[in-house]
Design a protein around this motif. Sequence first.
Motif, mmCIF file in Angstrom:
data_model
loop_
_atom_site.group_PDB
_atom_site.id
_atom_site.type_symbol
_atom_site.label_atom_id
_atom_site.label_comp_id
_atom_site.label_asym_id
_atom_site.label_seq_id
_atom_site.Cartn_x
_atom_site.Cartn_y
_atom_site.Cartn_z
ATOM 1 N N TYR A 117 -55.847 -53.176 9.310
ATOM 2 C CA TYR A 117 -56.602 -52.553 8.220
ATOM 3 C C TYR A 117 -56.035 -52.953 6.855
ATOM 4 C CZ TYR A 117 -58.180 -48.895 5.025
ATOM 5 O OH TYR A 117 -58.686 -48.219 3.947
ATOM 6 N N GLU A 118 -54.724 -52.933 6.722
ATOM 7 C CA GLU A 118 -54.098 -53.288 5.452
ATOM 8 C C GLU A 118 -54.344 -54.755 5.099
ATOM 9 O OE1 GLU A 118 -50.044 -52.079 5.954
ATOM 10 O OE2 GLU A 118 -50.494 -49.986 5.461
ATOM 11 N N THR A 119 -54.285 -55.628 6.094
ATOM 12 C CA THR A 119 -54.571 -57.043 5.863
ATOM 13 C C THR A 119 -56.031 -57.239 5.463
ATOM 14 O OG1 THR A 119 -52.910 -57.617 7.509
ATOM 15 C CG2 THR A 119 -54.470 -59.342 6.899
ATOM 16 N N CYS A 120 -56.914 -56.524 6.128
ATOM 17 C CA CYS A 120 -58.340 -56.615 5.822
ATOM 18 C C CYS A 120 -58.616 -56.126 4.398
ATOM 19 C CB CYS A 120 -59.133 -55.796 6.838
ATOM 20 S SG CYS A 120 -60.918 -55.825 6.615
ATOM 21 N N MET A 121 -57.996 -55.025 4.009
ATOM 22 C CA MET A 121 -58.230 -54.475 2.666
ATOM 23 C C MET A 121 -57.672 -55.387 1.577
ATOM 24 S SD MET A 121 -60.074 -51.792 2.790
ATOM 25 C CE MET A 121 -59.839 -50.823 1.331
ATOM 26 N N GLN A 122 -56.593 -56.106 1.861
ATOM 27 C CA GLN A 122 -56.033 -57.031 0.877
ATOM 28 C C GLN A 122 -56.961 -58.209 0.621
ATOM 29 O OE1 GLN A 122 -52.184 -58.131 2.369
ATOM 30 N NE2 GLN A 122 -51.145 -56.548 1.174
ATOM 31 N N SER A 123 -57.684 -58.617 1.655
ATOM 32 C CA SER A 123 -58.563 -59.780 1.492
ATOM 33 C C SER A 123 -60.003 -59.391 1.140
ATOM 34 C CB SER A 123 -58.551 -60.621 2.766
ATOM 35 O OG SER A 123 -59.080 -59.872 3.840
ATOM 36 N N ALA A 124 -60.317 -58.094 1.149
ATOM 37 C CA ALA A 124 -61.684 -57.656 0.848
ATOM 38 C C ALA A 124 -61.941 -57.762 -0.649
ATOM 39 C CB ALA A 124 -61.886 -56.224 1.321
ATOM 40 N N LEU A 125 -63.030 -58.454 -1.008
ATOM 41 C CA LEU A 125 -63.354 -58.652 -2.417
ATOM 42 C C LEU A 125 -64.570 -57.842 -2.851
ATOM 43 C CD1 LEU A 125 -62.844 -62.516 -2.660
ATOM 44 C CD2 LEU A 125 -61.263 -60.706 -3.330
ATOM 45 N N THR A 126 -65.383 -57.392 -1.915
ATOM 46 C CA THR A 126 -66.592 -56.655 -2.272
ATOM 47 C C THR A 126 -66.549 -55.251 -1.692
ATOM 48 O OG1 THR A 126 -67.790 -57.364 -0.291
ATOM 49 C CG2 THR A 126 -67.947 -58.796 -2.245
ATOM 50 N N VAL A 127 -67.463 -54.434 -2.160
ATOM 51 C CA VAL A 127 -67.567 -53.065 -1.652
ATOM 52 C C VAL A 127 -67.960 -53.094 -0.183
ATOM 53 C CG1 VAL A 127 -68.810 -50.889 -1.889
ATOM 54 C CG2 VAL A 127 -68.109 -52.120 -3.927
ATOM 55 N N GLN A 128 -68.843 -53.994 0.185
ATOM 56 C CA GLN A 128 -69.260 -54.104 1.582
ATOM 57 C C GLN A 128 -68.089 -54.495 2.479
ATOM 58 O OE1 GLN A 128 -72.442 -56.916 1.190
ATOM 59 N NE2 GLN A 128 -74.021 -55.304 1.264
ATOM 60 N N ALA A 129 -67.244 -55.368 1.989
ATOM 61 C CA ALA A 129 -66.084 -55.785 2.778
ATOM 62 C C ALA A 129 -65.101 -54.625 2.962
ATOM 63 C CB ALA A 129 -65.385 -56.964 2.115
ATOM 64 N N THR A 130 -64.866 -53.841 1.913
ATOM 65 C CA THR A 130 -63.960 -52.688 2.054
ATOM 66 C C THR A 130 -64.567 -51.643 2.979
ATOM 67 O OG1 THR A 130 -64.850 -51.668 0.057
ATOM 68 C CG2 THR A 130 -62.869 -53.012 -0.193
ATOM 69 N N GLU A 131 -65.889 -51.465 2.919
ATOM 70 C CA GLU A 131 -66.543 -50.522 3.834
ATOM 71 C C GLU A 131 -66.438 -51.002 5.271
ATOM 72 O OE1 GLU A 131 -70.506 -50.065 2.346
ATOM 73 O OE2 GLU A 131 -69.891 -48.672 0.764
ATOM 74 N N ALA A 132 -66.558 -52.312 5.485
ATOM 75 C CA ALA A 132 -66.416 -52.862 6.837
ATOM 76 C C ALA A 132 -64.998 -52.657 7.357
ATOM 77 C CB ALA A 132 -66.787 -54.351 6.846
ATOM 78 N N CYS A 133 -64.017 -52.859 6.494
ATOM 79 C CA CYS A 133 -62.613 -52.629 6.892
ATOM 80 C C CYS A 133 -62.396 -51.171 7.269
ATOM 81 C CB CYS A 133 -61.669 -53.013 5.758
ATOM 82 S SG CYS A 133 -61.600 -54.755 5.368
ATOM 83 N N THR A 134 -62.900 -50.286 6.437
ATOM 84 C CA THR A 134 -62.724 -48.853 6.682
ATOM 85 C C THR A 134 -63.444 -48.427 7.957
ATOM 86 O OG1 THR A 134 -62.557 -48.473 4.307
ATOM 87 C CG2 THR A 134 -63.016 -46.558 5.679
ATOM 88 N N GLU A 135 -64.652 -48.924 8.168
ATOM 89 C CA GLU A 135 -65.408 -48.579 9.376
ATOM 90 C C GLU A 135 -64.696 -49.077 10.625
ATOM 91 O OE1 GLU A 135 -69.699 -49.720 11.258
ATOM 92 O OE2 GLU A 135 -69.623 -49.264 9.112
ATOM 93 N N ASP A 136 -64.159 -50.293 10.560
ATOM 94 C CA ASP A 136 -63.421 -50.834 11.694
ATOM 95 C C ASP A 136 -62.179 -50.000 11.986
ATOM 96 O OD1 ASP A 136 -62.962 -52.898 13.706
ATOM 97 O OD2 ASP A 136 -61.268 -53.509 12.435
ATOM 98 N N TYR A 137 -61.503 -49.549 10.926
ATOM 99 C CA TYR A 137 -60.286 -48.742 11.084
ATOM 100 C C TYR A 137 -60.610 -47.367 11.658
ATOM 101 C CZ TYR A 137 -55.821 -46.558 9.817
ATOM 102 O OH TYR A 137 -54.629 -45.894 9.836
ATOM 103 N N LEU A 138 -61.678 -46.743 11.179
ATOM 104 C CA LEU A 138 -62.023 -45.391 11.630
ATOM 105 C C LEU A 138 -62.599 -45.365 13.042
ATOM 106 C CD1 LEU A 138 -63.492 -43.857 8.353
ATOM 107 C CD2 LEU A 138 -61.219 -43.523 9.348
ATOM 108 N N THR A 139 -63.102 -46.503 13.513
ATOM 109 C CA THR A 139 -63.600 -46.565 14.891
ATOM 110 C C THR A 139 -62.563 -47.182 15.830
ATOM 111 O OG1 THR A 139 -64.657 -48.707 14.487
ATOM 112 C CG2 THR A 139 -66.014 -46.722 14.179
ATOM 113 N N PHE A 140 -61.311 -47.261 15.362
ATOM 114 C CA PHE A 140 -60.194 -47.801 16.143
ATOM 115 C C PHE A 140 -60.498 -49.209 16.654
ATOM 116 C CE2 PHE A 140 -59.543 -43.237 16.448
ATOM 117 C CZ PHE A 140 -58.204 -43.140 16.081
ATOM 118 N N GLY A 141 -60.960 -50.043 15.733
ATOM 119 C CA GLY A 141 -61.228 -51.442 16.067
ATOM 120 C C GLY A 141 -62.431 -51.615 16.966
ATOM 121 N N GLY A 142 -63.412 -50.727 16.862
ATOM 122 C CA GLY A 142 -64.632 -50.823 17.660
ATOM 123 C C GLY A 142 -64.546 -50.110 18.991
ATOM 124 N N MET A 143 -63.447 -49.401 19.255
ATOM 125 C CA MET A 143 -63.297 -48.680 20.534
ATOM 126 C C MET A 143 -64.143 -47.411 20.575
ATOM 127 S SD MET A 143 -59.215 -49.354 21.284
ATOM 128 C CE MET A 143 -58.985 -47.695 21.691
#
Length: 147
Positions: A117-143
């Motif tokens: 999640y931290e790596t994803c947030m560092q490379s996220a440049l748009t709002v959609q990218a940060t939302e995708a990172c957060t969604e992936d983190y909150l769903t435990f990587g799609g689990m």
Amino acid sequence: MTNDGPDVRPRPPFPPATRKPEPTEAQSKEARSYMWVFIALLLGMLLSSDLMLPWKLLPLMLGIAAVVVGIITLVKVIRFGLGAFMRIVVSMGLAATAFMTLGLAAQVALWPLTAKYETCMQSALTVQATEACTEDYLTFGGMLPQP
């Protein structure tokens, strides 16, 4: 003797109510010094809680120390009878510290997911990218299923 009703003999008077003695200056000073250490540990945990892994272990350790010192402080405040305001302040601080410490412990327990999640947030440049990172983190990587 027969049971003719309630006992009408006078009861001995209650002993006079004893008040807890006022805390001495040394006791007040000791409790206040513990409270300042507790506040310093709590603030240190709050200020360092946004650090990246592996530095996220620092606020976790500060949180554990703050919980221990907070419990000691609360015991001293109650034992010395230092007033309701100090009890409330220490209790609320202890509850906040315990809550944050559990959150930090969960982040450390999920180390690989948190690192991703931290790596994803560092490379996220748009709002959609940060939302995708957060969604992936909150769903435990799609689990977990997506809401």
